[in-house]
Scaffold this motif. Structure first.
Motif: not given
Length: 331
Positions: A208-209, A212, A216, A219-220, A274-277, A279-280
């Protein structure tokens, strides 16, 4: 220093409990103060004493092999009832203390100087004291030293409280969480109360790191921490003990209920958006270990849960694995 609030015992106890310090292990910041007083004053005993509802508990004590006494015996219980230091030059000649078991028996206290530990909101929650086994006067400079050091002790308690929360997740820090485990172990030793530890690790967090970016990833972390806090009972503790690793301490909980709780947490995390573009979605792996005979230190207890967590990772992730209590653990 503001004047003490001397007529609000429920408020005083609430102020003490806010520090969440009772029954925690010794810490250098407090031990250095009692060591210094003992050396400067030439006394055999010095203590940071906190007065609970029915007991006097020592966060730090030098020269006496005790962790607590009944409140009824505590010289410090008299010290917290005052705005000024309490000085006793000869306890045998003082009707308040002449028949005190700590005077007539070990450690044979004869003189005492104590300054209240006053919280910023004015409650005396304990005292910083120097104790001698011979009658004596305390020099004015000694009293000034005690009065100067007492606020430093309270500041350490304030700093300790601030340092117990991880700034990103709002969960307990590893240090604070381990201290909570130590208290739960002590309770189990005294009263055989059950408890369980749950470790969880966010699956594929490095990916993830890397994919993104760290904002992000943060945020997770925040989303998982919030989920854990929401699902936890008021009596549970939630800690962030590593980068993407969290721990849950479940008091009064046996193996089966702890595993069921881990499943609830697992499913809730898997349902997070989880908000992202775009979403995650994330999952987590869990290791569960109930307290037991072979897990009577925080290190051993963590190791048992960590081994179960490793099995969950190795078994395909997004699952909860129980570390069964062996015959040895149950003995």
């Amino acid at each position: 220093m503001m004047h003490a609030i001397l007529n609000d015992e429920p408020g005083r106890i609430a102020a003490l409990r806010r520090y969440d310090i009772l029954d925690t292990p010794s810490e250098d910041a407090f031990d250095k103060v009692t060591h210094l007083i003992r050396a400067l004053f030439g006394v055999p005993i010095s203590a940071v004493s906190l007065i609970d509802t029915g007991r006097q508990w020592f966060k730090s004590i030098e020269g006496l092999d005790a962790s607590e006494t009944p409140r009824s015996m505590a010289f410090c219980d008299h010290a917290i009832r005052r705005d000024e230091p309490l000085i006793i030059t000869d306890a045998l000649g003082d009707p308040r203390f002449s028949d005190n078991p700590l005077v007539t028996g070990e450690p044979h206290i004869r003189s005492y100087a104590g300054v209240p530990l006053r919280t910023p909101d004015g409650y005396n929650i304990g005292s910083l004291c120097a104790i001698d086994t011979r009658a004596r006067d305390f020099a004015p400079e000694h009293l000034e030293t005690l009065k100067a050091l007492a606020p430093i002790v309270v500041e350490q308690m304030e700093l300790r409280m601030l340092a117990e929360r991880d700034s990103l997740s709002g969960s307990m820090t590893r240090r604070a969480f381990v201290a909570e485990m130590d208290k739960r172990i002590a309770l189990h030793i005294r009263h055989q109360r059950p408890a369980a530890l749950v470790l969880l690790d966010i699956d594929h967090f490095k990916q993830i790191n890397d994919s993104h970016g760290h904002p992000v990833g943060d945020r997770v972390i925040e989303a998982v921490a919030r989920c854990c806090a929401t699902l936890s009972r008021p009596s549970d503790s939630v800690g962030r003990i590593g980068g993407e690793e969290f721990a849950l301490l479940l008091p009064e909980t046996g193996e089966a209920d702890a595993l069921a709780a881990a499943e609830r947490f697992r499913l809730a995390i898997a349902d997070l958006v989880i908000p992202h573009d775009p979403p995650l979605r994330v999952t987590a792996s869990f290791g569960v270990a109930a307290i037991g005979g072979g897990r009577m230190t925080s290190k051993d207890w963590l190791s048992a849960a960590d081994a179960a967590l490793y099995d969950a990772k190795r078994g395909g992730r997004n699952r909860a694995v129980l570390a069964p209590l062996t015959e040895t653990c149950m003995a």
